[in-house]
Design a protein around this motif. Structure first.
Motif, short mmCIF file in Angstrom:
data_model
loop_
_atom_site.label_atom_id
_atom_site.label_comp_id
_atom_site.label_asym_id
_atom_site.label_seq_id
_atom_site.Cartn_x
_atom_site.Cartn_y
_atom_site.Cartn_z
N GLY A 55 11.84 9.42 -4.35
CA GLY A 55 13.12 8.99 -4.63
C GLY A 55 12.39 7.85 -5.88
N ASP A 56 13.02 6.62 -6.14
CA ASP A 56 12.89 5.50 -7.07
C ASP A 56 11.99 4.30 -6.61
OD1 ASP A 56 12.52 4.99 -9.73
OD2 ASP A 56 14.39 4.67 -9.52
N VAL A 57 10.78 4.23 -6.85
CA VAL A 57 10.16 3.06 -6.77
C VAL A 57 9.72 2.81 -8.00
CG1 VAL A 57 7.86 1.58 -5.18
CG2 VAL A 57 9.36 3.81 -3.78
N ALA A 58 10.04 0.77 -8.03
CA ALA A 58 9.24 0.30 -9.16
C ALA A 58 8.55 -0.76 -8.80
CB ALA A 58 10.44 -0.02 -9.46
N LEU A 59 7.43 -1.22 -9.85
CA LEU A 59 7.17 -2.32 -9.52
C LEU A 59 7.23 -3.52 -10.41
CD1 LEU A 59 2.76 -0.52 -9.43
CD2 LEU A 59 4.67 -1.65 -7.37
N TYR A 60 7.61 -4.54 -9.39
CA TYR A 60 7.53 -5.92 -10.39
C TYR A 60 6.59 -6.97 -10.30
CZ TYR A 60 12.25 -3.86 -9.95
OH TYR A 60 13.18 -2.94 -10.69
N TYR A 61 6.64 -7.39 -11.40
CA TYR A 61 5.22 -8.76 -10.88
C TYR A 61 6.08 -9.62 -11.55
CZ TYR A 61 1.20 -5.40 -11.67
OH TYR A 61 -0.35 -5.01 -11.24
N SER A 73 5.86 -1.19 -14.04
CA SER A 73 5.13 0.46 -13.58
C SER A 73 6.63 0.38 -13.03
CB SER A 73 4.00 0.17 -12.82
OG SER A 73 3.52 1.25 -13.23
N HIS A 74 5.73 2.29 -12.74
CA HIS A 74 6.56 3.33 -11.52
C HIS A 74 6.07 3.91 -11.21
CE1 HIS A 74 10.47 6.09 -10.72
NE2 HIS A 74 9.61 6.96 -10.85
N ILE A 75 6.67 4.18 -9.93
CA ILE A 75 5.42 4.73 -9.20
C ILE A 75 6.02 6.48 -9.34
CG2 ILE A 75 4.67 5.59 -6.98
CD1 ILE A 75 3.80 3.14 -7.95
N ASN A 76 5.58 7.67 -9.03
CA ASN A 76 5.82 8.43 -9.42
C ASN A 76 5.69 9.67 -7.54
OD1 ASN A 76 6.65 8.73 -12.00
ND2 ASN A 76 4.36 8.64 -12.20
N VAL A 77 6.79 10.96 -7.68
CA VAL A 77 6.93 11.19 -6.32
C VAL A 77 4.88 11.30 -6.11
CG1 VAL A 77 7.54 13.50 -5.24
CG2 VAL A 77 9.00 11.91 -5.65
N LYS A 132 -8.17 6.59 -8.81
CA LYS A 132 -8.13 7.39 -10.06
C LYS A 132 -6.31 7.41 -10.25
CE LYS A 132 -7.24 12.01 -10.74
NZ LYS A 132 -6.08 12.11 -11.06
N ALA A 133 -5.04 7.19 -9.30
CA ALA A 133 -4.43 6.18 -9.41
C ALA A 133 -4.62 5.05 -9.99
CB ALA A 133 -3.60 6.14 -8.10
N ALA A 134 -4.98 4.32 -9.37
CA ALA A 134 -5.13 2.66 -10.98
C ALA A 134 -5.58 3.28 -11.59
CB ALA A 134 -6.07 1.77 -9.98
N MET A 135 -6.23 3.43 -12.30
CA MET A 135 -6.67 3.63 -13.21
C MET A 135 -5.79 4.16 -14.42
SD MET A 135 -9.68 2.49 -13.40
CE MET A 135 -10.31 3.10 -15.43
N GLU A 136 -5.51 5.07 -13.58
CA GLU A 136 -4.13 5.65 -14.43
C GLU A 136 -2.71 4.97 -14.75
OE1 GLU A 136 -3.08 8.90 -12.18
OE2 GLU A 136 -4.75 10.44 -12.55
N ARG A 137 -2.60 4.32 -14.08
CA ARG A 137 -1.65 3.20 -14.10
C ARG A 137 -2.33 2.40 -14.89
NH1 ARG A 137 -0.23 2.67 -8.30
NH2 ARG A 137 0.37 4.00 -7.98
#
Length: 150
Positions: A55-61, A73-77, A132-137
């Motif tokens: 699916g599709d998940v987006a992050l909002y501030y 940001s967008h979360i990838n599968v 690692k995921a946080a640094m990529e984001r």
């Protein structure tokens, strides 16, 4: 509870032993969201760590003082989100919204902490993957910021 085979499909869990995968599978739950739905809310206690299956998940501030949500940001599968569940002060720093429906694995943070006490290596491995995921984001966010200022 989910299947260990489901976890094995994703590189995020690739360094975990069979026993560690079983521990995670026991404390996890598969959850589906339909349409545009908030999965977690900014500034709320971080009670769950999530992992996107499809699916599709987006992050909002939220931008104050306007109280306007901005997509950042967008979360990838195959990626975790809600990582504040593992990082003090354990408060979500963004709102995550399913855009057109999504399926996630949800890990209760209290049960995760108990598993970490029983297996400190599991904590180290998961925190390394989350870092690692946080640094990529963060890198992706820096690129967006640089593009906005260019």
């Amino acid at each position: 509870m989910i299947s260990t085979e489901l976890l094995r499909r994703y590189p995020f869990f690739s360094q975990l032993s069979d026993d560690q995968l079983v521990k995670l599978a026991i404390i996890s739950q598969e959850v589906s969201f339909s349409g545009e739905e908030a999965i977690l809310e900014e500034n709320q206690p971080a009670q769950f760590l999530y992992f996107l299956l499809e699916g599709d998940v987006a992050l909002y501030y939220t931008v104050e003082p306007y109280s306007k949500e901005i997509p950042v940001s967008h979360i990838n599968v195959g990626e975790p989100f809600g990582i504040s569940a593992l990082i003090e002060p354990h408060i979500y720093t963004a709102t995550a919204r399913s855009k057109n429906g999504s399926r996630v694995i949800r890990f209760d943070v209290e049960q995760l902490r108990q598993a970490f006490q029983e297996d400190p290596r599991l904590e180290i491995l998961l925190l390394q993957r989350v870092a690692k995921a946080a640094m990529e984001r963060l890198h992706a966010t820096r690129l967006q910021l640089a593009a906005a200022w260019a």
